[in-house]
Motif scaffolding. Sequence first.
Motif, PDB file in Angstrom:
ATOM      1  N   THR A  86      -1.574 -17.355  63.630  1.00 43.02           N
ATOM      2  CA  THR A  86      -2.246 -18.594  63.785  1.00 43.02           C
ATOM      3  C   THR A  86      -1.874 -19.655  64.640  1.00 43.02           C
ATOM      4  N   VAL A  87      -2.650 -20.656  64.898  1.00 39.86           N
ATOM      5  CA  VAL A  87      -2.311 -21.932  65.862  1.00 39.86           C
ATOM      6  C   VAL A  87      -2.478 -22.897  65.070  1.00 39.86           C
ATOM      7  N   GLY A  88      -1.663 -24.057  64.840  1.00 39.04           N
ATOM      8  CA  GLY A  88      -1.883 -24.917  64.209  1.00 39.04           C
ATOM      9  C   GLY A  88      -1.858 -25.029  62.772  1.00 39.04           C
ATOM     10  N   LYS A  89      -2.582 -25.905  62.169  1.00 41.25           N
ATOM     11  CA  LYS A  89      -2.793 -25.901  60.576  1.00 41.25           C
ATOM     12  C   LYS A  89      -3.640 -25.139  60.081  1.00 41.25           C
ATOM     13  N   VAL A  90      -3.532 -24.301  59.025  1.00 41.12           N
ATOM     14  CA  VAL A  90      -4.715 -23.420  58.589  1.00 41.12           C
ATOM     15  C   VAL A  90      -5.637 -24.157  57.514  1.00 41.12           C
ATOM     16  N   VAL A  91      -6.656 -24.090  57.647  1.00 39.19           N
ATOM     17  CA  VAL A  91      -7.517 -24.892  56.574  1.00 39.19           C
ATOM     18  C   VAL A  91      -8.715 -23.834  55.992  1.00 39.19           C
ATOM     19  N   LEU A  92      -9.148 -24.154  54.808  1.00 43.30           N
ATOM     20  CA  LEU A  92     -10.310 -23.372  54.343  1.00 43.30           C
ATOM     21  C   LEU A  92     -11.327 -24.209  53.993  1.00 43.30           C
ATOM     22  N   VAL A  93     -12.684 -23.848  54.554  1.00 40.19           N
ATOM     23  CA  VAL A  93     -13.843 -24.579  54.358  1.00 40.19           C
ATOM     24  C   VAL A  93     -14.834 -24.025  53.128  1.00 40.19           C
ATOM     25  N   PRO A  94     -15.198 -24.883  52.016  1.00 37.94           N
ATOM     26  CA  PRO A  94     -16.102 -24.037  51.008  1.00 37.94           C
ATOM     27  C   PRO A  94     -17.419 -23.875  51.759  1.00 37.94           C
ATOM     28  N   GLY A 110     -10.038 -36.629  34.351  1.00 41.49           N
ATOM     29  CA  GLY A 110      -9.881 -37.236  32.971  1.00 41.49           C
ATOM     30  C   GLY A 110      -9.407 -38.546  33.332  1.00 41.49           C
ATOM     31  N   ALA A 111      -8.872 -39.350  32.416  1.00 40.98           N
ATOM     32  CA  ALA A 111      -8.661 -40.643  32.277  1.00 40.98           C
ATOM     33  C   ALA A 111      -7.825 -40.956  33.682  1.00 40.98           C
ATOM     34  N   GLY A 112      -8.109 -42.134  34.534  1.00 42.07           N
ATOM     35  CA  GLY A 112      -7.421 -42.136  35.876  1.00 42.07           C
ATOM     36  C   GLY A 112      -7.454 -41.177  36.952  1.00 42.07           C
ATOM     37  N   GLN A 113      -8.251 -40.450  36.662  1.00 41.33           N
ATOM     38  CA  GLN A 113      -8.716 -39.400  37.896  1.00 41.33           C
ATOM     39  C   GLN A 113     -10.010 -39.401  38.300  1.00 41.33           C
ATOM     40  N   VAL A 114     -10.219 -38.513  39.407  1.00 47.44           N
ATOM     41  CA  VAL A 114     -11.492 -38.594  40.190  1.00 47.44           C
ATOM     42  C   VAL A 114     -11.796 -37.104  40.398  1.00 47.44           C
ATOM     43  N   GLY A 115     -13.211 -36.745  40.508  1.00 44.01           N
ATOM     44  CA  GLY A 115     -13.710 -35.539  40.920  1.00 44.01           C
ATOM     45  C   GLY A 115     -13.998 -35.618  42.401  1.00 44.01           C
ATOM     46  N   ILE A 116     -13.796 -34.694  43.009  1.00 38.48           N
ATOM     47  CA  ILE A 116     -13.648 -34.452  44.476  1.00 38.48           C
ATOM     48  C   ILE A 116     -14.654 -33.432  45.144  1.00 38.48           C
ATOM     49  N   ALA A 117     -15.684 -33.697  45.748  1.00 39.32           N
ATOM     50  CA  ALA A 117     -16.609 -32.351  46.371  1.00 39.32           C
ATOM     51  C   ALA A 117     -15.645 -32.378  47.625  1.00 39.32           C
ATOM     52  N   VAL A 118     -14.918 -31.044  47.568  1.00 36.45           N
ATOM     53  CA  VAL A 118     -14.227 -30.693  48.816  1.00 36.45           C
ATOM     54  C   VAL A 118     -14.748 -30.146  49.768  1.00 36.45           C
ATOM     55  N   ARG A 119     -14.379 -30.697  50.991  1.00 40.19           N
ATOM     56  CA  ARG A 119     -15.077 -30.314  52.259  1.00 40.19           C
ATOM     57  C   ARG A 119     -13.908 -29.398  53.103  1.00 40.19           C
ATOM     58  N   VAL A 120     -12.805 -29.699  52.885  1.00 38.45           N
ATOM     59  CA  VAL A 120     -11.518 -28.998  53.620  1.00 38.45           C
ATOM     60  C   VAL A 120     -10.644 -28.866  52.683  1.00 38.45           C
ATOM     61  N   CYS A 121      -9.899 -27.627  52.345  1.00 33.04           N
ATOM     62  CA  CYS A 121      -8.625 -27.469  51.870  1.00 33.04           C
ATOM     63  C   CYS A 121      -7.387 -26.910  52.762  1.00 33.04           C
ATOM     64  N   GLY A 122      -6.183 -27.173  52.418  1.00 34.65           N
ATOM     65  CA  GLY A 122      -5.090 -26.731  53.381  1.00 34.65           C
ATOM     66  C   GLY A 122      -4.648 -25.538  52.783  1.00 34.65           C
ATOM     67  N   VAL A 123      -3.779 -24.726  53.917  1.00 36.73           N
ATOM     68  CA  VAL A 123      -3.219 -23.733  53.554  1.00 36.73           C
ATOM     69  C   VAL A 123      -1.810 -23.886  54.087  1.00 36.73           C
ATOM     70  N   HIS A 124      -0.766 -23.523  53.326  1.00 42.32           N
ATOM     71  CA  HIS A 124       0.560 -23.650  53.723  1.00 42.32           C
ATOM     72  C   HIS A 124       1.343 -22.245  53.548  1.00 42.32           C
ATOM     73  N   LEU A 125       2.300 -22.079  54.259  1.00 46.84           N
ATOM     74  CA  LEU A 125       3.184 -21.073  54.194  1.00 46.84           C
ATOM     75  C   LEU A 125       3.694 -20.995  52.949  1.00 46.84           C
ATOM     76  N   VAL A 126       4.140 -22.147  52.111  1.00 49.59           N
ATOM     77  CA  VAL A 126       4.578 -22.148  50.941  1.00 49.59           C
ATOM     78  C   VAL A 126       3.686 -21.660  49.783  1.00 49.59           C
TER      79      VAL A 126
END
Length: 326
Positions: free
Chosen positions: A318-326, A26-42
């Motif tokens: 797990t070891v370190g930060k967990v991430v997902l790759v599309p 929308g206004a003031g926003q961008v679309g992002i082609a995601v390369r990596v997204c983070g996974v958190h305990l939360v």
Amino acid sequence: MHAIRQQEFGPPENLRYEEVPDPRPGAGQVGIAVRVCGVHLVDTMLRKGSYEGPFGLPELPMTPGREVAGVVDELGDGVERSWLGRRVVVHLGMASGGYAERAVANVADLHPLPDGLDYGAAVAMVGTGRMTIGILDVAQPTADDVVLVTAAAGGIGTLLVQAARNIGATVVGVAGGDAKVARVRESGATVAADYTAPGWTDRVRESLNGRGVTLALDGVGGEAGQAAFDLLAPGGRLVLFGWSAGEPVRFTAADLFKRSLSASVALGPGIFRRPGGLRGLQERALAEAAAGRLVPAVQTFPLKDAPAAHRALETRATVGKVVLVP
């Protein structure tokens, strides 16, 4: 596009890999082609419906995900064209659509990726890294400290070990199992201990040759956190930032008085009141990674395997930060 969708609270199997419409900025926003997204305990707490923090539970159905890095490929109204094609990282919020091939973010929240910083490291630093900087701001470790870090092979723990090592402190890193202890040593800990092994606290004391722990950084709680508290020498400081074991460290004011200890909390509502806010912490964390002073450990799962990533986090596999790759 493909995304992870959740229709009801419950086990990891409730995270479904589905085809959904592309989100549009929308206004003031961008679309992002995601390369990596983070996974958190939360994220796992939100999925289960057990999160009790200040933001409450998200409405269902939802696409989870708090942190993404990728390339800006679509602009909303009012966004400068200079953003198009830029590599960026952004923290989206509690459950804001990060587990997906595409995401939408406010342009004001974006961080351009520094040269040489890859997507996985950037995702680790914009979330886990900012928390690490917040913890260090409260703890204020010095070269004279003996710093004990629980869960020292985790995302935050790995960075805390490095940060304490960088200033010349003696670092005791505590983790569960041989593989994780080996990673703690690789991160630069002076002493690495397996908290699942009987008598590990005695071996830590022996390894320190009479020096006591002056600063304990604990995000685990439970037995490991309690042992860290017990290892503190008179005058020591305890900094708490969670209890992944399910219960916090238990102590009383009398316990603090007895050994002249101090205790503080690094995360929670107070972090929002710091000068510079969360964005300031994100900027500092990314700068530390770009300079090579903090190097996050990253463990990767394919996007469709989000349930496996959640199970691994919840079982501490797990070891370190967990991430997902599309």
